[in-house]
Design a protein around this motif. Structure first.
Motif, PDB file in Angstrom:
ATOM      1  N   GLY A 501       0.842  -1.072  -0.111  1.00 54.06           N
ATOM      2  CA  GLY A 501      -0.121   0.117  -0.032  1.00 54.06           C
ATOM      3  C   GLY A 501       0.764   1.369   0.004  1.00 54.06           C
ATOM      4  O   GLY A 501       0.129   2.392  -0.181  1.00 54.06           O
ATOM      5  N   ARG A 502       2.169   1.180  -0.049  1.00 53.61           N
ATOM      6  CA  ARG A 502       2.912   2.437   0.047  1.00 53.61           C
ATOM      7  C   ARG A 502       3.770   2.740  -1.286  1.00 53.61           C
ATOM      8  O   ARG A 502       4.311   1.656  -1.828  1.00 53.61           O
ATOM      9  CB  ARG A 502       3.819   2.234   1.167  1.00 53.61           C
ATOM     10  N   ASN A 503       3.747   3.660  -1.837  1.00 52.52           N
ATOM     11  CA  ASN A 503       4.807   4.305  -2.980  1.00 52.52           C
ATOM     12  C   ASN A 503       5.706   4.623  -2.400  1.00 52.52           C
ATOM     13  O   ASN A 503       6.029   5.898  -1.712  1.00 52.52           O
ATOM     14  CB  ASN A 503       3.790   5.622  -3.374  1.00 52.52           C
ATOM     15  N   PHE A 504       6.864   4.100  -2.804  1.00 49.52           N
ATOM     16  CA  PHE A 504       8.221   4.382  -2.469  1.00 49.52           C
ATOM     17  C   PHE A 504       8.838   5.686  -2.913  1.00 49.52           C
ATOM     18  O   PHE A 504       8.496   6.018  -4.192  1.00 49.52           O
ATOM     19  CB  PHE A 504       9.061   3.255  -2.762  1.00 49.52           C
ATOM     20  N   ILE A 519      17.213  10.939   7.623  1.00 48.62           N
ATOM     21  CA  ILE A 519      15.997  10.909   6.781  1.00 48.62           C
ATOM     22  C   ILE A 519      14.845  10.236   7.573  1.00 48.62           C
ATOM     23  O   ILE A 519      13.900   9.812   7.053  1.00 48.62           O
ATOM     24  CB  ILE A 519      16.135  10.082   5.628  1.00 48.62           C
ATOM     25  N   LYS A 520      14.885  10.221   9.188  1.00 44.71           N
ATOM     26  CA  LYS A 520      14.110   9.733   9.824  1.00 44.71           C
ATOM     27  C   LYS A 520      12.674  10.245   9.574  1.00 44.71           C
ATOM     28  O   LYS A 520      11.894   9.315   9.604  1.00 44.71           O
ATOM     29  CB  LYS A 520      14.446  10.072  11.361  1.00 44.71           C
ATOM     30  N   SER A 521      12.466  11.507   9.086  1.00 44.65           N
ATOM     31  CA  SER A 521      11.124  11.902   8.895  1.00 44.65           C
ATOM     32  C   SER A 521      10.561  11.718   7.335  1.00 44.65           C
ATOM     33  O   SER A 521       9.392  11.407   7.294  1.00 44.65           O
ATOM     34  CB  SER A 521      11.238  13.663   8.784  1.00 44.65           C
ATOM     35  N   GLU A 522      11.463  11.005   6.821  1.00 47.14           N
ATOM     36  CA  GLU A 522      11.288  10.615   5.255  1.00 47.14           C
ATOM     37  C   GLU A 522      10.623   9.061   5.394  1.00 47.14           C
ATOM     38  O   GLU A 522      10.129   8.632   4.469  1.00 47.14           O
ATOM     39  CB  GLU A 522      12.182  10.721   4.237  1.00 47.14           C
ATOM     40  N   LEU A 523      11.090   8.362   6.513  1.00 46.32           N
ATOM     41  CA  LEU A 523      10.677   6.749   6.526  1.00 46.32           C
ATOM     42  C   LEU A 523       9.303   6.689   6.668  1.00 46.32           C
ATOM     43  O   LEU A 523       8.682   7.413   7.361  1.00 46.32           O
ATOM     44  CB  LEU A 523      11.575   6.227   7.528  1.00 46.32           C
ATOM     45  N   CYS A 524       8.687   5.483   6.197  1.00 47.33           N
ATOM     46  CA  CYS A 524       7.490   5.079   6.503  1.00 47.33           C
ATOM     47  C   CYS A 524       7.367   4.818   8.092  1.00 47.33           C
ATOM     48  O   CYS A 524       8.259   4.347   8.530  1.00 47.33           O
ATOM     49  CB  CYS A 524       7.049   3.814   5.759  1.00 47.33           C
ATOM     50  N   LYS A 525       6.156   5.053   8.454  1.00 43.52           N
ATOM     51  CA  LYS A 525       5.907   5.221   9.995  1.00 43.52           C
ATOM     52  C   LYS A 525       5.760   3.415  10.325  1.00 43.52           C
ATOM     53  O   LYS A 525       6.765   2.873  10.613  1.00 43.52           O
ATOM     54  CB  LYS A 525       5.116   5.927  10.496  1.00 43.52           C
ATOM     55  N   ASP A 526       4.813   3.221  10.748  1.00 38.27           N
ATOM     56  CA  ASP A 526       4.279   1.832  11.344  1.00 38.27           C
ATOM     57  C   ASP A 526       3.901   0.974  10.360  1.00 38.27           C
ATOM     58  O   ASP A 526       2.941   0.954   9.851  1.00 38.27           O
ATOM     59  CB  ASP A 526       3.040   2.136  12.164  1.00 38.27           C
ATOM     60  N   LEU A 527       4.903   0.399   9.902  1.00 43.93           N
ATOM     61  CA  LEU A 527       4.886  -0.757   8.759  1.00 43.93           C
ATOM     62  C   LEU A 527       3.774  -1.943   8.881  1.00 43.93           C
ATOM     63  O   LEU A 527       3.474  -2.584   8.057  1.00 43.93           O
ATOM     64  CB  LEU A 527       6.063  -1.439   8.324  1.00 43.93           C
ATOM     65  N   ASP A 534      -3.473  10.573   5.925  1.00 39.22           N
ATOM     66  CA  ASP A 534      -3.382  11.865   6.654  1.00 39.22           C
ATOM     67  C   ASP A 534      -2.175  12.033   7.461  1.00 39.22           C
ATOM     68  O   ASP A 534      -2.040  13.153   7.894  1.00 39.22           O
ATOM     69  CB  ASP A 534      -4.673  11.882   7.360  1.00 39.22           C
ATOM     70  N   GLU A 535      -1.313  11.093   7.461  1.00 43.49           N
ATOM     71  CA  GLU A 535      -0.168  11.285   8.228  1.00 43.49           C
ATOM     72  C   GLU A 535       1.211  11.005   7.161  1.00 43.49           C
ATOM     73  O   GLU A 535       2.216  10.995   7.475  1.00 43.49           O
ATOM     74  CB  GLU A 535      -0.020  10.294   9.014  1.00 43.49           C
ATOM     75  N   ASP A 536       0.883  11.298   5.769  1.00 41.70           N
ATOM     76  CA  ASP A 536       1.749  11.072   4.681  1.00 41.70           C
ATOM     77  C   ASP A 536       2.477   9.822   4.771  1.00 41.70           C
ATOM     78  O   ASP A 536       3.685   9.818   4.692  1.00 41.70           O
ATOM     79  CB  ASP A 536       2.643  12.413   4.874  1.00 41.70           C
ATOM     80  N   CYS A 540       6.475   7.459   1.010  1.00 38.89           N
ATOM     81  CA  CYS A 540       7.468   7.416   1.933  1.00 38.89           C
ATOM     82  C   CYS A 540       8.655   6.688   1.636  1.00 38.89           C
ATOM     83  O   CYS A 540       8.436   5.905   0.611  1.00 38.89           O
ATOM     84  CB  CYS A 540       6.901   7.200   3.416  1.00 38.89           C
ATOM     85  N   VAL A 541      10.013   6.744   2.255  1.00 35.91           N
ATOM     86  CA  VAL A 541      10.943   5.919   1.927  1.00 35.91           C
ATOM     87  C   VAL A 541      10.473   4.549   2.713  1.00 35.91           C
ATOM     88  O   VAL A 541      10.864   4.479   3.979  1.00 35.91           O
ATOM     89  CB  VAL A 541      12.314   6.487   2.710  1.00 35.91           C
ATOM     90  N   HIS A 542      10.156   3.680   2.029  1.00 38.24           N
ATOM     91  CA  HIS A 542       9.805   2.312   2.462  1.00 38.24           C
ATOM     92  C   HIS A 542      11.180   1.315   2.817  1.00 38.24           C
ATOM     93  O   HIS A 542      11.714   1.189   1.887  1.00 38.24           O
ATOM     94  CB  HIS A 542       8.824   1.502   1.513  1.00 38.24           C
ATOM     95  N   MET A 543      11.325   0.927   4.060  1.00 38.90           N
ATOM     96  CA  MET A 543      12.476   0.301   4.433  1.00 38.90           C
ATOM     97  C   MET A 543      12.336  -0.590   5.573  1.00 38.90           C
ATOM     98  O   MET A 543      11.672  -0.245   6.490  1.00 38.90           O
ATOM     99  CB  MET A 543      13.691   1.244   4.646  1.00 38.90           C
ATOM    100  N   ILE A 544      12.839  -1.916   5.334  1.00 42.85           N
ATOM    101  CA  ILE A 544      12.516  -2.908   6.380  1.00 42.85           C
ATOM    102  C   ILE A 544      14.163  -3.293   6.808  1.00 42.85           C
ATOM    103  O   ILE A 544      15.120  -3.240   5.829  1.00 42.85           O
ATOM    104  CB  ILE A 544      11.926  -4.076   5.978  1.00 42.85           C
TER     105      ILE A 544
END
Length: 697
Positions: A501-504, A519-527, A534-536, A540-544
């Motif tokens: 569901g996330r656009n990288f 880039i902490k603010s650019e990372l996806c939040k709760d994967l 609404d929380e952008d 985001c930068v999708h990373m595991i």
């Protein structure tokens, strides 16, 4: 182990000369500008000059680097000289090859050393490869990814802008240094924007130290028998990408074999045999090694790539999928193909009529030159397209292909005979003569089609040579902690290409050299949760992260192609950088009697819309076996409505890109970053900075 990283890279940095004054095996000068650049040394030096050029045009060979010099136009394509210094080239020693491409399309492309595709690099297994890349694009940055090279100890050489390096700015240069391993058929390509599908790619062949004994004897001439497949568009790929999203387009290539998915778009998809969508960019033409034929151009007005053989000999051919959108079904008229390798790994040979190759994949096959009378045969790469309503390949779709010539006569190609062969020489496949097809992206063709995938799916191919015991994944080590699920679908808030569901989006700095701290603010939040628009958190930068606790242990990825909010599905070719993986299971959806997809697999479950990672249904993991012969690849097709399970060992520290190799899907965000073994990163970044200082970059 960490100390070995440091020492190895330091030695390379200290022993490799600077860019200035280097003597190259291959560059853009007349004496060294070859289509095949072979090196048998321990350290091999190549030079790439990247620039914008025009098709149907030739350029002065002795022009200053970064300048085309005098420009020559073909005189038989209604292209008139604009000024006195623009003329037809009559002396081939003074000008480059005229890139006719599909014989029709006059447009710009990205050239490497004034070529499309770039030169084929041929090196020995274990050699140190040094490539100096000069970016003479006027406004664009670039980078080069060495597709299939694991980049062990050199993760900063992986060539993905803002992931493994800062991109090479316009007018800048960068030196790539890496060890050529594993051996086999690989390729290189730009990993910036859509430059790859506009010509910025080429073959990379790593010769094996030895050929396994069970294989039959064959001649291996990679400079002459390597094929790169590309679906070619009539205009720049980024232009088409913008038009798709602005609902603009042209009608010329839309036909009754295609059906629209939305009333407000002029771009409409076609389908594959399982009813899954292909597209959305309409097929224009196809090229093999930079040459092909647009459907409306006469055979007397084209130039096709030609591959020479001698009767009585057996040859190794290497097939590279460089396409932007379409999978190809490859065949050679009147010849069978013996599959012997995929993505750099030898397999138990199997004889087939067709090989399906999606973008990013490679397949090697043996061809026995057994014909003594006819001299010219067509090599065909046909799209998988069928009529969406009937699931039969309609008349207009018959010309959606790329072609080349296999010839037993080195002196000439009889294009009049080839023209006749194009319509009459294709393999006959029906219920009386069933054609075997390898690597199908669906369960099977219906019997009346004349095609059969049975026992030839990717997971049914087997390794010829087992890997060392310490390199074979162990299913017993797999836990929920070491398993990740990635759904490649379109259940985003904008109905575009996503992973879970996330656009990288690319980070603002290079992860490999700078780390992810900035880039902490650019990372996806709760994967673990659905993305929250609404929380952008959907762009985001999708990373595991694969933590150091999993070092040297088996990691499992489950790739799926599920769509819960749209009435179609896609097959996706998924590529993992930094690793090869074992394909331990492929799961399919259910199908109607006509072969079309009825429903997605029931083994996985995800919400509606699917905006987070799927899970095994009811927590029940299906049976997933692995043996020392389980197929190994770095790019695999995930069937529409199905899934693929891959296992590998976490033993290669770095930031590795994982993405769909269909260009529009990747550009829309069907990608993420694998942050592997983070405890090694501080030292890696320090070594990377040291290498930059020592090599003058």
């Amino acid at each position: 182990m960490i100390l070995k990283y440091y020492i190895t890279v330091l030695i390379i940095a200290l022993t490799v000369p600077s860019i200035k004054g280097q003597s190259y095996i291959c560059d853009d000068t007349p004496e060294n500008n070859n289509g095949e650049c072979e090196c048998s040394a321990d350290v091999c030096y190549f030079k790439f000059v990247i620039e914008h050029l025009q098709t149907l045009t030739a350029y002065e060979k002795n022009a200053t680097m970064g300048s085309p010099g005098r420009v020559y136009y073909l005189d038989n394509h209604n292209l008139k000289p604009a000024t006195k210094n623009r003329m037809v080239c009559e002396d081939l020693s003074e000008c480059t090859e005229t890139h006719t491409v599909d014989g029709s399309t006059y447009r710009s492309f990205f050239a490497i050393n004034k070529r499309i595709p770039g030169p084929t690099l041929i090196v020995n297994n274990g050699a140190t490869v040094v490539v100096d890349v000069f970016n003479f694009l006027v406004t664009e940055e670039t980078s080069i990814h060495w597709h299939g090279m694991h980049q062990r100890k050199t993760p900063w050489m992986d060539g993905v802008g803002y992931i493994s390096q800062c991109p090479i700015e316009a007018g800048g240069s960068f030196r790539y240094i890496f060890k050529a391993e594993p051996a086999g058929t690989f390729w290189y390509h730009s990993h910036s924007g859509a430059q790859r599908t506009d010509g910025l790619f080429g073959a990379l062949i790593v010769r094996e130290s030895e050929i396994p004994i069970p294989l039959p004897a064959f001649e291996d001439i990679p400079g002459n028998h390597t094929l790169t497949l590309l679906d070619w568009q009539r205009e720049a790929s980024l232009n088409l990408f913008v038009q798709i999203h602005s609902s603009l387009g042209y009608f010329e290539n839309v036909n009754v074999d295609q059906v629209p998915t939305a009333a407000n778009t002029l771009y409409v998809p076609s389908c594959s045999a399982d009813g899954a969508e292909i597209g959305p960019i309409p097929y224009w033409s196809g090229i093999i090694n930079g040459k092909g034929k647009y459907k409306k151009i006469s055979f007397s007005n084209i130039d096709l790539s030609t591959f020479n053989v001698e009767s009585g000999k057996t040859y190794r051919f290497r097939l590279i999928g460089a396409q932007g959108n379409y999978a190809y079904k490859f065949s050679v008229d009147n010849h069978n193909l013996t599959l012997i390798a995929t993505d750099g790994y030898f397999i138990v040979p199997v004889v087939v009529d067709y090989i399906i190759v999606h973008t990013g994949e490679r397949y090697d096959f043996l061809l026995s030159a057994s014909h003594a009378t006819k001299t010219n045969f067509l090599m065909r790469a046909e799209t998988l397209e069928v009529n969406c309503a009937t699931l039969v390949r309609g008349s207009n779709l018959q010309y959606n292909d790329a072609i080349a010539v296999l010839t037993y006569d080195k002196s000439r190609v009889d294009y009049a005979a080839i023209s006749n062969e194009y319509t009459s020489g294709k393999k006959t496949c029906n219920t009386q003569h069933v054609c075997k097809v390898a690597n199908c992206p669906f369960k099977n063709y219906i019997p009346s089609s004349g095609f059969d995938c049975s026992n030839l799916h990717v997971q049914e191919l087997t390794l010829l040579v087992p890997p060392p015991e310490n390199q074979l994944p162990k299913p017993s080590e797999v836990t929920m902690e070491s398993t990740w699920f990635f759904n490649f679908g379109f259940d985003s808030t904008a109905f575009t290409s996503t992973v879970n569901g996330r656009n990288f989006i690319l980070p603002t700095m290079s992860l490999q050299t700078q780390g992810d701290g900035g880039i902490k603010s650019e990372l996806c939040k709760d994967l673990s949760d659905r993305c929250q628009p609404d929380e952008d958190d959907c762009e985001c930068v999708h990373m595991i992260s694969i933590g150091s606790n999993l070092s040297q242990r088996t990691v499992r990825f489950v790739f799926s192609s599920l769509n819960t909010t749209r009435d179609y599905s896609f097959a996706h070719p998924i590529h993992l950088h930094g690793h090869s993986f074992h394909v331990v299971k492929v799961g399919y959806g259910s199908y109607y009697s006509n072969g079309s997809l009825k429903d997605s697999t029931k083994d996985l479950t995800c919400g509606v819309p699917c905006l987070k990672a799927p899970t095994w249904t009811d927590g029940i993991t299906p049976y997933i076996p692995i043996t020392n012969k389980t197929i190994q690849k770095d790019t695999v097709i995930v069937p529409a409505g199905g899934y693929v399970v891959v296992d590998f060992i976490a033993d290669n520290p770095g930031y590795w890109f994982l993405h769909c190799h269909i260009e529009p899907h990747q550009l829309e965000g069907m990608a993420l970053v694998i942050n592997e073994l983070e405890s090694s990163k501080i030292l890696i970044r320090q070594v990377c900075i040291l290498v930059g200082i020592l090599t003058g970059q």
